[in-house]
Design an enzyme around this catalytic site. Structure first.
Site, PDB file in Angstrom:
ATOM      1  N   LYS A 112       9.731 -13.383  -9.985  1.00  0.00           N
ATOM      2  CA  LYS A 112       9.122 -14.619  -9.478  1.00  0.00           C
ATOM      3  C   LYS A 112       9.101 -15.672 -10.365  1.00  0.00           C
ATOM      4  O   LYS A 112       9.313 -16.879 -10.129  1.00  0.00           O
ATOM      5  CB  LYS A 112       7.609 -14.561  -9.231  1.00  0.00           C
ATOM      6  CG  LYS A 112       7.265 -13.560  -7.876  1.00  0.00           C
ATOM      7  CD  LYS A 112       5.869 -13.719  -7.364  1.00  0.00           C
ATOM      8  CE  LYS A 112       5.819 -13.117  -6.034  1.00  0.00           C
ATOM      9  NZ  LYS A 112       4.593 -13.171  -5.285  1.00  0.00           N
ATOM     10  N   LYS A 166      14.585  -5.385  -0.305  1.00  0.00           N
ATOM     11  CA  LYS A 166      13.345  -5.054   0.418  1.00  0.00           C
ATOM     12  C   LYS A 166      13.183  -6.125   1.462  1.00  0.00           C
ATOM     13  O   LYS A 166      13.322  -7.368   1.121  1.00  0.00           O
ATOM     14  CB  LYS A 166      11.977  -5.188  -0.781  1.00  0.00           C
ATOM     15  CG  LYS A 166      10.786  -4.719  -0.346  1.00  0.00           C
ATOM     16  CD  LYS A 166       9.893  -4.848  -1.586  1.00  0.00           C
ATOM     17  CE  LYS A 166       9.522  -6.496  -1.552  1.00  0.00           C
ATOM     18  NZ  LYS A 166       8.412  -6.783  -2.598  1.00  0.00           N
ATOM     19  N   LYS A 189       8.671 -11.922   2.608  1.00  0.00           N
ATOM     20  CA  LYS A 189       8.276 -13.242   2.999  1.00  0.00           C
ATOM     21  C   LYS A 189       9.136 -14.097   2.427  1.00  0.00           C
ATOM     22  O   LYS A 189       9.335 -15.208   2.998  1.00  0.00           O
ATOM     23  CB  LYS A 189       6.855 -13.317   2.782  1.00  0.00           C
ATOM     24  CG  LYS A 189       5.760 -12.770   3.489  1.00  0.00           C
ATOM     25  CD  LYS A 189       4.581 -13.127   2.997  1.00  0.00           C
ATOM     26  CE  LYS A 189       3.229 -12.106   3.448  1.00  0.00           C
ATOM     27  NZ  LYS A 189       2.149 -12.399   2.797  1.00  0.00           N
TER      28      LYS A 189
HETATM   29  P1  TYM Z   1       1.874  -8.584  -0.774  1.00  0.00           P
HETATM   30  O1  TYM Z   1       1.064  -9.420  -0.278  1.00  0.00           O
HETATM   31  O2  TYM Z   1       3.190  -8.918  -1.533  1.00  0.00           O
HETATM   32  O3  TYM Z   1       2.002  -7.061   0.096  1.00  0.00           O
HETATM   33  C1  TYM Z   1       0.831  -6.499   0.800  1.00  0.00           C
HETATM   34  C2  TYM Z   1       1.324  -5.067   1.211  1.00  0.00           C
HETATM   35  O4  TYM Z   1       2.328  -4.940   1.959  1.00  0.00           O
HETATM   36  C3  TYM Z   1       3.381  -3.893   1.180  1.00  0.00           C
HETATM   37  N1  TYM Z   1       4.822  -4.362   1.382  1.00  0.00           N
HETATM   38  C4  TYM Z   1       5.675  -3.490   1.706  1.00  0.00           C
HETATM   39  N2  TYM Z   1       5.435  -2.503   2.098  1.00  0.00           N
HETATM   40  C5  TYM Z   1       6.672  -1.650   2.447  1.00  0.00           C
HETATM   41  N3  TYM Z   1       8.053  -2.249   2.604  1.00  0.00           N
HETATM   42  C6  TYM Z   1       8.083  -3.693   2.345  1.00  0.00           C
HETATM   43  N4  TYM Z   1       9.364  -4.322   2.223  1.00  0.00           N
HETATM   44  C7  TYM Z   1       6.953  -4.366   1.898  1.00  0.00           C
HETATM   45  N5  TYM Z   1       6.768  -5.666   1.559  1.00  0.00           N
HETATM   46  C8  TYM Z   1       5.516  -5.728   1.126  1.00  0.00           C
HETATM   47  C9  TYM Z   1       2.855  -4.320  -0.402  1.00  0.00           C
HETATM   48  O5  TYM Z   1       3.244  -2.968  -1.155  1.00  0.00           O
HETATM   49  C10 TYM Z   1       1.396  -4.332  -0.335  1.00  0.00           C
HETATM   50  O6  TYM Z   1       0.787  -3.145  -0.053  1.00  0.00           O
HETATM   51  N6  TYM Z   1      -0.220  -7.859  -5.344  1.00  0.00           N
HETATM   52  C11 TYM Z   1      -0.469  -7.587  -4.038  1.00  0.00           C
HETATM   53  C12 TYM Z   1      -1.625  -7.824  -3.436  1.00  0.00           C
HETATM   54  C13 TYM Z   1      -2.790  -7.449  -4.145  1.00  0.00           C
HETATM   55  C14 TYM Z   1      -3.597  -6.164  -4.057  1.00  0.00           C
HETATM   56  C15 TYM Z   1      -4.622  -6.076  -4.921  1.00  0.00           C
HETATM   57  C16 TYM Z   1      -3.165  -4.762  -3.287  1.00  0.00           C
HETATM   58  C17 TYM Z   1      -3.577  -8.119  -4.864  1.00  0.00           C
HETATM   59  N7  TYM Z   1      -4.701  -7.493  -5.267  1.00  0.00           N
HETATM   60  C18 TYM Z   1      -5.556  -5.082  -5.159  1.00  0.00           C
HETATM   61  C19 TYM Z   1      -3.954  -3.833  -3.514  1.00  0.00           C
HETATM   62  C20 TYM Z   1      -5.173  -3.936  -4.474  1.00  0.00           C
HETATM   63  C21 TYM Z   1       0.688  -8.100  -3.164  1.00  0.00           C
HETATM   64  O7  TYM Z   1       1.146  -9.197  -3.661  1.00  0.00           O
HETATM   65  O8  TYM Z   1       0.639  -7.707  -1.904  1.00  0.00           O
END
Ligand code: TYM
Length: 332
Positions: free
Chosen positions: A112, A195, A198
Site C-alpha cells: 500500500k 487476489k 477492491k
Molecule cells: P479487508 O477489508 O481488506 O477485508 C475484509 C475480509 O475479507 C477478506 N478478503 C478475502 N478473502 C478471500 N479472498 C479474497 N480475495 C479476499 N479479499 C478480502 C479479508 O481477509 C478479510 O477477512 N485489516 C482488515 C480489517 C480489520 C480486521 C480487524 C479484521 C481491521 N481490524 C480485526 C479482523 C479483525 C482488512 O483490511 O480487511
C-alpha cells in the site's frame, strides 16, 4: 470451545465475493455457536485518502451488507470501529511497545505504501497495531478472516505476548485465525494469480455484492480461462480453473471433486454458466436486501448505536486493565 469471535471489513467501496467467501460466509454460522462481534473498520480505512461523504455513506452501506448477508443484529454486536474510543487508545499503548521493524516488514504496508504517490502516512505503518488493539480489546478466541490477514493476526499474537511479558502475566490469551481451506484466497477473474481486491482498477476482476445479474454473467463469461479441456489432474497448475471451481464449490456447498465431475472433458463454458447461476441465486438477493436496508438509515443507525454501547462496555474494561498494568493513570 470458541466462546467469542470477532472480525471486521473496511468500508471502502462495495464488498466483493472475496470478502463474502473469505470472511462473511464463515461469520454467519458462527452466530449459532459463539458470541459474535462484527465491526466496520472505518478508522483503518483512513490510512489511505478517503472522500469523507463517501466514507460516511459506505459505513452504513457496509452495515446494510452485513445484515443482508445474514448477520443478525439481535445476536451479534455490530458497530463502527471509530465509535469506540478504546481502539485508538489501546493502539497508542501498543504503538509504544511494538518494534518498528515488525511493522516495516508487513506485506500490506509494503504494497500500500508503494501505491501512495504522496508517500505513506504514519497510520499506514501503524495499521496492524490498531488491528491488534481491535482484536485484543475483546479477548476473542478466534478471528475468522481470509488468508491475507494471517500476517496481521500473527502480529496481534506477538503484541499480546510482548504485553504479557511486560506485565509479567498472561493477561491476553492468543487469538487463533479462522481461515477456510477454499475461501481463503479468492482470485481475480482477470488473473488467477492475483487476489480479488477492491483496489484492482478493473471492475471485471471482481464480483461485487451489489452487481446485477447481467453484470455477473458478463464478468464470468469474460473471466480468464485456459485453452485446455477440464481435467481433474494438475488443477494446481491452472489458477483460473482452480479459482472458478473453488468459488462454485463454496457457493453450492459441494466438495471440489463433486464440483468438477460434470465438467470433466469439457471446455470452460458449461462451468461458467453453472457459476453464473450459483452466483445469481446468492448474490442478487444480498444486493436487493442491501439496497432495501440502505433506504432505512434510521434503522441502520439504531443498530450501530446499540452495537457501540455493547462494544464499549467490553472494550473500556480491557482498556482500564491495560492502563493499570502499564502504570498509566486510572480513576481510583
Ligand atoms: P479487508 O477489508 O481488506 O477485508 C475484509 C475480509 O475479507 C477478506 N478478503 C478475502 N478473502 C478471500 N479472498 C479474497 N480475495 C479476499 N479479499 C478480502 C479479508 O481477509 C478479510 O477477512 N485489516 C482488515 C480489517 C480489520 C480486521 C480487524 C479484521 C481491521 N481490524 C480485526 C479482523 C479483525 C482488512 O483490511 O480487511
Amino acid at each position: 470451545m470458541t466462546r467469542r469471535i470477532l472480525s471486521g471489513i473496511q468500508p471502502t467501496g462495495n464488498l466483493h465475493l472475496g470478502n463474502y467467501l473469505g470472511a462473511i460466509q464463515q461469520w454467519v454460522p458462527l452466530q449459532q455457536v459463539a458470541e459474535c462481534i462484527f465491526f466496520i473498520v472505518d478508522s483503518h480505512a483512513i490510512t489511505v485518502p478517503q472522500d469523507p461523504k463517501q466514507l460516511q455513506a459506505n459505513i452504513r452501506r457496509t452495515a446494510a451488507t452485513y445484515l443482508a448477508c445474514g448477520i443478525d443484529p439481535e445476536r451479534s454486536i455490530i458497530f463502527a470501529q471509530s465509535s469506540v474510543p478504546a481502539h485508538a487508545e489501546l493502539a497508542w499503548i501498543f504503538n509504544c511497545i511494538t518494534p518498528l521493524g515488525w511493522l516495516q516488514r508487513m506485506t500490506q504496508f509494503k504494497e500500500k505504501s508503494a501505491s501512495q504517490k504522496e508517500g505513506a502516512c504514519l497510520g499506514l505503518l501503524a495499521y496492524p497495531v490498531l488491528q491488534a488493539a481491535d482484536i485484543l480489546l475483546y479477548h476473542p478466541q478466534a478471528v475468522p478472516v481470509g488468508e491475507d490477514q494471517k500476517q496481521h493476526l500473527e502480529l496481534t499474537r506477538d503484541i499480546a505476548l510482548l504485553f504479557n511479558r511486560l506485565v509479567g502475566h498472561d493477561y491476553f490469551a492468543l487469538p487463533e485465525p479462522l481461515i477456510t481451506a477454499q475461501g481463503a484466497r479468492i482470485m481475480s477473474l482477470r488473473d488467477g494469480t492475483k487476489k480479488m481486491s477492491k483496489s484492482d482498477s478493473s471492475e471485471a476482476s471482481r464480483i461485487e455484492l451489489t452487481d446485477t445479474a447481467d453484470a455477473i454473467a458478463h464478468k464470468v463469461r469474460r473471466a480468464k480461462s485456459d485453452a485446455d479441456l477440464i481435467h481433474a489432474e494438475h488443477i494446481e497448475n491452472r489458477p483460473e480453473l482452480a479459482n472458478l471451481l473453488a468459488i462454485l464449490a463454496l457457493l453450492t456447498g459441494q466438495t471440489l471433486d463433486q464440483t468438477i465431475e460434470p465438467y470433466i472433458g469439457k471446455g470452460f463454458s458449461a462451468l461458467k454458466e453453472a457459476l453464473i447461476e450459483a452466483l445469481v441465486s446468492i448474490i442478487i438477493p444480498i444486493g436487493e436486501k442491501t439496497e432495501a436496508l440502505q433506504q432505512d438509515a434510521a434503522y441502520l443507525d439504531a443498530i450501530l448505536i446499540k452495537g457501540q454501547k455493547a462494544a464499549n462496555v467490553i472494550a473500556h474494561a480491557t482498556l482500564m486493565d491495560v492502563k493499570e498494568r502499564m502504570g498509566l493513570w486510572v480513576k481510583p
